[in-house]
Design a protein around this motif. Structure first.
Motif, short mmCIF file in Angstrom:
data_model
loop_
_atom_site.label_atom_id
_atom_site.label_comp_id
_atom_site.label_asym_id
_atom_site.label_seq_id
_atom_site.Cartn_x
_atom_site.Cartn_y
_atom_site.Cartn_z
N UNK A 68 0.77 -1.22 0.00
CA UNK A 68 0.00 0.00 0.00
C UNK A 68 0.81 1.28 0.00
N UNK A 69 2.11 1.21 0.13
CA UNK A 69 2.94 2.40 0.20
C UNK A 69 3.15 2.98 -1.19
N UNK A 70 2.96 4.28 -1.35
CA UNK A 70 3.16 4.93 -2.64
C UNK A 70 3.89 6.24 -2.47
N UNK A 71 5.04 6.34 -3.10
CA UNK A 71 5.83 7.56 -3.06
C UNK A 71 5.43 8.50 -4.20
N UNK A 72 4.65 8.00 -5.15
CA UNK A 72 4.27 8.78 -6.33
C UNK A 72 2.81 9.21 -6.31
N UNK A 73 2.20 9.19 -5.16
CA UNK A 73 0.79 9.58 -5.05
C UNK A 73 0.67 10.62 -3.94
N UNK A 74 -0.21 11.57 -4.15
CA UNK A 74 -0.44 12.65 -3.20
C UNK A 74 -1.88 12.59 -2.73
N UNK A 75 -2.12 13.12 -1.52
CA UNK A 75 -3.46 13.11 -0.98
C UNK A 75 -3.70 14.38 -0.18
N UNK A 76 -4.91 14.89 -0.29
CA UNK A 76 -5.27 16.14 0.36
C UNK A 76 -6.64 15.96 1.01
N UNK A 77 -6.73 16.36 2.27
CA UNK A 77 -8.00 16.38 2.98
C UNK A 77 -8.20 17.80 3.48
N UNK A 78 -9.28 18.41 3.03
CA UNK A 78 -9.62 19.77 3.44
C UNK A 78 -10.93 19.70 4.20
N UNK A 124 -0.95 7.19 0.05
CA UNK A 124 0.06 8.19 -0.32
C UNK A 124 0.98 8.59 0.82
N UNK A 125 2.21 8.77 0.48
CA UNK A 125 3.18 9.25 1.47
C UNK A 125 3.06 10.76 1.64
N UNK A 126 2.74 11.46 0.56
CA UNK A 126 2.68 12.93 0.56
C UNK A 126 1.25 13.36 0.84
N UNK A 127 1.04 14.04 1.97
CA UNK A 127 -0.31 14.39 2.40
C UNK A 127 -0.38 15.84 2.84
N UNK A 128 -1.53 16.44 2.58
CA UNK A 128 -1.82 17.79 3.06
C UNK A 128 -3.15 17.74 3.77
N UNK A 129 -3.15 18.08 5.06
CA UNK A 129 -4.37 18.14 5.86
C UNK A 129 -4.63 19.59 6.22
N UNK A 130 -5.81 20.09 5.84
CA UNK A 130 -6.19 21.46 6.15
C UNK A 130 -7.47 21.41 6.99
#
Length: 169
Positions: free
Chosen positions: A19-29, A120-126
């Motif tokens: 399930x680990x992905x270094x090429x995927x991004x995720x954002x939760x606002x 995704x490894x790269x995440x943005x939580x707002x």
């Protein structure tokens, strides 16, 4: 022995982690309850500013393109139980975006937990909206989301395992 383990971890193929992905991004606002309508314009500007400040690899994830796709292709869901609760979702090969407006405590807790535990490894939580001045709790339609809620999420066994996988990489 420790140096051998360290060397093995450094050369380990990151894709070996399920399930680990270094090429995927995720954002939760998350936009909490808004009791003053004039604040929404300010919040939208600040969310956009936060997204633009996100350090993404533009060769992998073109944010402008992905945000345009979100605008035109997102799905939406409106709760029949909680007045004003809406969820907007978009997913592509490189970016998952979820925007939750006026969530209940249970929904927000679940969404943040799923977000932290996601691929995704790269995440943005707002987290945005009105907050309680003395505690910083985010005001929701049915209560608050508190710093203690974060502590509980990060103490969860599944989240701890996910974080440990990321530490190894």
């Amino acid at each position: 022995m420790a140096s051998g383990l360290t060397a093995a971890m450094e050369t380990e193929d990151l894709t070996a982690h399920p399930g680990f992905s270094n090429d995927k991004y995720s954002m939760l606002i998350v936009i909490g309850a808004l009791y003053r309508s004039h604040i929404l314009d300010y919040i939208v500007v600040e969310i956009e500013r936060g997204i633009r400040a996100w350090d993404v690899d533009l060769t992998v994830c073109n944010l402008d393109e992905q945000l345009k796709l979100f605008t035109s292709q997102h799905s939406s869901y409106e709760s029949k139980d909680i007045r004003g609760q809406k969820t907007f979702h978009f997913s592509s090969d490189v970016l998952d975006i979820k925007v939750v407006v006026n969530p209940s405590e249970g929904l927000l807790y679940s969404e943040v937990h799923s977000f932290i535990s996601s691929i995704p490894r790269h995440k943005l939580l707002v987290l945005t909206g009105q907050s309680l001045e003395d505690s910083g709790d985010l005001v929701l339609h049915t209560g608050q989301f508190t710093p203690n809620d974060f502590t509980q999420i990060f103490s969860d066994e599944e989240v701890c395992q996910t974080i440990n996988v990321f530490k190894l990489s």
